[in-house]
Structures are given as structure tokens and as C-alpha cells.
Design a protein around this motif. Structure first.
Motif, PDB file in Angstrom:
ATOM      1  N   GLU A 145       0.826  -1.200   0.000  1.00 29.06           N
ATOM      2  CA  GLU A 145       0.000   0.000   0.000  1.00 29.06           C
ATOM      3  C   GLU A 145       0.866   1.259   0.000  1.00 29.06           C
ATOM      4  N   GLN A 149       1.075   4.260  -2.906  1.00 31.69           N
ATOM      5  CA  GLN A 149       0.880   5.678  -2.588  1.00 31.69           C
ATOM      6  C   GLN A 149       2.102   6.502  -3.016  1.00 31.69           C
ATOM      7  N   ASP A 152       2.152   6.905  -6.792  1.00 28.12           N
ATOM      8  CA  ASP A 152       1.125   7.859  -7.221  1.00 28.12           C
ATOM      9  C   ASP A 152       1.572   9.295  -6.939  1.00 28.12           C
ATOM     10  N   GLN A 153       2.187   9.523  -5.787  1.00 27.53           N
ATOM     11  CA  GLN A 153       2.660  10.875  -5.439  1.00 27.53           C
ATOM     12  C   GLN A 153       3.767  11.326  -6.407  1.00 27.53           C
TER      13      GLN A 153
END
Length: 159
Positions: A145, A149, A152-153
Motif C-alpha cells: 500500500e 501511494q 502515485d505521489q
């Protein structure tokens, strides 16, 4: 009556015959004709000389005109050559400026591409390193996870 007398008589008869046959008129006419012919030849020669002088003057005038025209043609050719030389210099300078701009654009583009590749590589390396660190310290579910994240950032910041 001696021989001188007979010689004188023969001479008088001879002169009489010559005058009777109009030999002096014939000789005078022949001389007059010859004088007229010579006068005509002199007049013809004078006329031919005048014609020759006129032709000479005309040819000299034409020669001067031809020299003037040749000078004008030479001057025009020099002006045209100078104009062509200036135009060629200008076109060469413009070509060099365009080529320099094109080269600068290519260099800037290559620089931009290199920076993007370095960033991309840095992101991939950072993501891989972060993934390993997280995998080593966290459990696999939480690590997955966090990894998603982070990716994506990073994608959001690059765009």
C-alpha cells in the motif's frame, strides 16, 4: 632653187595639209578630252576622299559609342556582381544564424531529454530503494500500500 627652198616649200605644204585636215583641232580636242577626263578623275577622287573621310568619321563615332556602351555594360556588370556578392553574404549569414538556432534547439531538446531520463531513472531507483526498505521493515501488505501511494505521489509531481 636650192634644197632649202624645197624644204621650205615642203614644210609649208605639209603645214597646209595638216591645217586643211584639221589636225590641230583634233589634237586640241584630244587634249581637251584628256584634260576633261583627268578633271573628272580628280573630281571622282575628291568625292571618294570625302566619302572616305565621312566613313572614317562615322566609324570613329560608332567606335566611341561602342566604347561608351562597353563601359556602361562593364559598370552594370560590376554593380550586379557587387549586388550578388552582398546577397550571397546575407544569405550565408542568414543560413548560419538559422543553423545555429536549430543546433541550439537540438541541444536544448537533448538536454531536456537527458534531464527527464535522469529524473525518471532517479525516480525508478528511489522507488525501488523505497520498496526494498519497506519490504524489509514492514509486512508485505502494508508495504504494498505504501509503495502504491509513493508511486502515485511521484507521478503526480512529475506531471
Amino acid at each position: 632653187m636650192d634644197s632649202t627652198f624645197w624644204a621650205l616649200v615642203a614644210l609649208i605644204i605639209f603645214i597646209g595639209i595638216i591645217v586643211y585636215m584639221k589636225v590641230p583641232k583634233v589634237i586640241a580636242r584630244s587634249l581637251d578630252e584628256r584634260a576633261d577626263r583627268i578633271r573628272n578623275e580628280l573630281d571622282e577622287a575628291r568625292r571618294l576622299r570625302e566619302e572616305a573621310q565621312q566613313l572614317l568619321a562615322e566609324y570613329q563615332r560608332k567606335r566611341k559609342e561602342a566604347e561608351k556602351e562597353a563601359g556602361e555594360i562593364l559598370t552594370a556588370a560590376q554593380r550586379e556582381a557587387t549586388a550578388l556578392l552582398q546577397e550571397a553574404k546575407q544569405k550565408t549569414e542568414d543560413y548560419v544564424v538559422r543553423r545555429n538556432k536549430l543546433a541550439e534547439q537540438k541541444i536544448a531538446q537533448a538536454e531536456s531529454e537527458a534531464i527527464n531520463e535522469v529524473r525518471s531513472s532517479a525516480v525508478e531507483i528511489a522507488v525501488a530503494a523505497a520498496g526494498r526498505l519497506i519490504a524489509d521493515k514492514l509486512d508485505p501488505k502494508t508495504a504494498g500500500e505504501l509503495f502504491k501511494q509513493s508511486v502515485d505521489q511521484v507521478k503526480t509531481r512529475l506531471n
